[in-house]
Design a protein around this motif. Sequence first.
Motif, mmCIF file in Angstrom:
data_model
loop_
_atom_site.group_PDB
_atom_site.id
_atom_site.type_symbol
_atom_site.label_atom_id
_atom_site.label_comp_id
_atom_site.label_asym_id
_atom_site.label_seq_id
_atom_site.Cartn_x
_atom_site.Cartn_y
_atom_site.Cartn_z
ATOM 1 N N ILE A 104 17.505 -44.508 -36.988
ATOM 2 C CA ILE A 104 17.837 -43.604 -37.897
ATOM 3 C C ILE A 104 18.890 -42.997 -38.144
ATOM 4 C CG2 ILE A 104 16.353 -41.061 -37.535
ATOM 5 C CD1 ILE A 104 14.420 -42.753 -38.351
ATOM 6 N N GLU A 105 19.620 -42.879 -36.744
ATOM 7 C CA GLU A 105 21.520 -42.448 -37.449
ATOM 8 C C GLU A 105 21.912 -43.587 -38.341
ATOM 9 O OE1 GLU A 105 22.625 -40.912 -32.597
ATOM 10 O OE2 GLU A 105 22.547 -43.180 -33.836
ATOM 11 N N ASN A 106 21.949 -44.693 -38.435
ATOM 12 C CA ASN A 106 22.273 -45.754 -39.304
ATOM 13 C C ASN A 106 21.380 -45.010 -40.968
ATOM 14 O OD1 ASN A 106 23.596 -48.348 -39.971
ATOM 15 N ND2 ASN A 106 23.033 -48.215 -37.529
ATOM 16 N N VAL A 107 20.272 -44.764 -41.261
ATOM 17 C CA VAL A 107 19.588 -44.133 -42.390
ATOM 18 C C VAL A 107 20.234 -42.686 -42.311
ATOM 19 C CG1 VAL A 107 17.194 -43.266 -44.078
ATOM 20 C CG2 VAL A 107 17.248 -45.401 -41.646
ATOM 21 N N LEU A 108 20.779 -42.114 -41.896
ATOM 22 C CA LEU A 108 20.897 -40.554 -41.948
ATOM 23 C C LEU A 108 22.612 -40.529 -42.481
ATOM 24 C CD1 LEU A 108 19.406 -38.436 -39.403
ATOM 25 C CD2 LEU A 108 18.805 -38.603 -42.554
ATOM 26 N N LEU A 109 23.458 -42.153 -42.045
ATOM 27 C CA LEU A 109 24.913 -41.813 -42.303
ATOM 28 C C LEU A 109 24.617 -41.613 -43.385
ATOM 29 C CD1 LEU A 109 26.921 -43.031 -40.587
ATOM 30 C CD2 LEU A 109 26.702 -45.041 -41.624
ATOM 31 N N PRO A 110 24.959 -41.351 -44.702
ATOM 32 C CA PRO A 110 24.880 -41.141 -45.549
ATOM 33 C C PRO A 110 25.176 -39.743 -45.490
ATOM 34 C CG PRO A 110 23.974 -42.854 -46.701
ATOM 35 C CD PRO A 110 23.521 -42.714 -44.949
ATOM 36 N N CYS A 111 24.323 -38.640 -45.397
ATOM 37 C CA CYS A 111 24.407 -37.374 -44.791
ATOM 38 C C CYS A 111 25.369 -36.819 -44.505
ATOM 39 C CB CYS A 111 22.889 -36.836 -44.239
ATOM 40 S SG CYS A 111 21.473 -37.644 -45.251
ATOM 41 N N LEU A 112 26.659 -37.489 -43.147
ATOM 42 C CA LEU A 112 27.687 -37.285 -42.622
ATOM 43 C C LEU A 112 28.875 -36.839 -43.822
ATOM 44 C CD1 LEU A 112 29.084 -36.985 -40.022
ATOM 45 C CD2 LEU A 112 28.788 -39.267 -39.542
ATOM 46 N N PHE A 113 28.545 -38.004 -44.872
ATOM 47 C CA PHE A 113 29.879 -37.027 -45.952
ATOM 48 C C PHE A 113 29.227 -36.637 -46.903
ATOM 49 C CE2 PHE A 113 30.471 -41.570 -42.916
ATOM 50 C CZ PHE A 113 32.005 -40.807 -42.930
ATOM 51 N N SER A 114 28.467 -36.089 -47.463
ATOM 52 C CA SER A 114 27.766 -35.639 -48.418
ATOM 53 C C SER A 114 26.500 -34.767 -48.036
ATOM 54 C CB SER A 114 26.644 -36.700 -49.494
ATOM 55 O OG SER A 114 26.306 -35.545 -50.435
ATOM 56 N N GLN A 115 27.426 -33.376 -48.596
ATOM 57 C CA GLN A 115 26.104 -32.357 -48.094
ATOM 58 C C GLN A 115 25.759 -32.512 -49.570
ATOM 59 O OE1 GLN A 115 28.511 -28.878 -47.245
ATOM 60 N NE2 GLN A 115 25.984 -28.206 -46.901
ATOM 61 N N LYS A 116 25.660 -32.902 -50.517
ATOM 62 C CA LYS A 116 24.420 -33.286 -51.089
ATOM 63 C C LYS A 116 23.439 -33.486 -51.388
ATOM 64 C CE LYS A 116 24.084 -34.550 -56.247
ATOM 65 N NZ LYS A 116 22.428 -35.357 -55.916
#
Lengths: 414, 233
Positions: free
Chosen positions: B101-113
């Motif tokens: 799950i953390e891997n899948v959510l990784l882009p959210c770490l760098f993108s507010q959008k």
Amino acid sequence: MSIYNLSYKSLKNRRTTAILTVFTVAISVLLLLAVERIRLQAKQSFANTISNTDLIVGARSGQVNLLLYSVFRIGNSTNNIDWQSYQKIISEPAVKWSIPISLGDSHRGSRVIGTNQDYFKFYQYGKKQPLTFSQGHAFSNMFDTVLGSEVAKRLDYKLGSEIIIAHGISDKKFNRHKNSPFIVTGILAPTGTPVDKSVHVSLAAIEAIHAGGIMTAGGDQNNVNRAAYQPQQITAFLLGLHSKVKSFALQRKINTYRREPLSAIMPGIALHELWGIMSVAEQALQGVAIFVVIAAMLAMLSNLLSSLQERRREMAILRGMGARPLQIFMLLISEASLLTTLGIATGIALLFALLGLFSPLVSREFGLNLSLSMLTSTEWRLIALVQISGMLIGFIPAFNAYRNSLADGMTIKV
Amino acid sequence: MNIIELQDVTFCWPHSAATVIDIERFSLKRGEKLFISGASGSGKSTLLGLLSGILTPSSGSINILQAKFTALSDGQRDQFRADHIGYIFQQFNLIPYLSVIENVLLPCLFSQKRRAQLSNHATEHARQLLSSLKLPDTCINRPVTQLSIGQQQRVAAARALIGNPELVIADEPTSALDTHNRQAFIELLMNQCALTGASLLFVSHDQQLQPLFDRHLALSAINNCEEPANEYL
Ligand SMILES: Nc1ncnc2c1ncn2[C@@H]1O[C@H](COP(=O)(O)OP(=O)(O)OP(=O)(O)O)[C@@H](O)[C@H]1O
Ligand SMILES: [Mg+2]
């Protein structure tokens, strides 16, 4: 989840090497703080031992030597002072009070001090604190003795206990004068100074011990003729003057005393010289501690650098997700910082654990009171220095990762 | 409307004399699923690096989603990638110390959008995405290192799709899969792209995949560079 969370998880993934690094840093911090603490508290406990004494007089010798044996009970005097000289000097009008001290005997590992009641009246330590009795009172009879708090505790003596005092410092069994038992009439409150480890008797008693073979067995001690044991010699004496201004004049007078060679020293100045002698050892210890910190930082650096190669792919993935090179940079800085912080925290915990464990032993063996007090501002400064250098060390792998992530582009190098 | 527009783009790697990319014109329409084939070393990954903003062209202009990509600063392009592009690597897509799950959510770490797209149900979204990509439930709680390559690539696809980026770029994501898994993976990926309306740019040297896509392009047809001597064949 944040970047810091990411570096924490990454470290957790490499926990064996991370823990080793943390411990390396911890041990270096422990050493650094311990050296600082011992240094400071050694100074403090030395400085606290004597207070409000204007001059210390002994047979001619260096001032540090005189200070060490008369006040700290370290080492021995080379010569004694004639009783007549003592009487003559204390009859000077500038003298307010004096404490005669006769050293050279011991009781089961504690130094025996021959003195008089003035010791309990005028001796001051710390911030002009006088000696106080936790039990009993000063000696009044020839075979009365007053114990320092630690002697009483260590040897489990109570008021009224009988003790045997030997001639000489070595205190071998055959040396003990079975025929001169002393009775404990007072126990002093703890002072944190060598007084705690001393056994105090009257000057007459010292003469008696040295004369040897006073037959008191079964007899009433109070009947021993005191006059027969009028002291002939003492080892040193402390002087309090009516006015500090007179110190220099009297010091010169004593130093040029004609009947025998004497030295008069001012405790503050002698202590200062002592610091000078100790500073070499201090600096050596500090130097070693600093090199150990540097070694720990290098160990951390090598750990981070070697992990970097296998993490190139991780960095490329993060870049692919939109991480800026600066964020990759921060990731490694925060890892180095985190390792350092954990190391410092562990080091401090170890310091207090060891202090708690060994301070009774150190206090007993070396007379050094290592307190469990909070970290001082100097210690915080040292810690901050370690933290900052840990962070700065992080710049090296961070810069490497930054460069890699720019060069690798979108290809994952395995 | 075109989601990607390339004009007169050339690129050569630093410290290397040879030009790897020299493309006069190339575009990708919104919602289109394009397959680009090319031999190993022909510059496919390099092109994707340019399109994702990790590399900057030596000359020429790239527009993505109407944004003048080549005029943006490095940091802005990184942010643009985080916000609008899902990227799937050839292999080793997952960060080993993070959970599925953390891997899948990784882009959210760098993108507010992309974080905002998921409102408050990020984990729920990730689970849904994984199940629509047919990743068995039992895999979700396993360390990523214990997943098969095919399963890992599906997690990577979910990561590329999370938060509905407009463009999904895949760099040979199936090269380590067998024929059956390859086909299944591409179909799942396409379905998800169709669902979110994302455009898909898929590169591979495997010509057999071409019928599955809306359009096919050989890199050699648009790239005016001399093909490098093929080292592997
Ligand atoms: N980081 C780099 N630095 C310098 N040159 C590179 C770098 N990456 C690739 N190249 C060179 O650029 C050219 C194109 O490489 P690229 O990785 O784009 O090929 P590719 O089509 O993706 O090949 P493959 O199918 O094997 O992945 C090659 O000649 C390669 O040597
Ligand atoms: Mg490639």
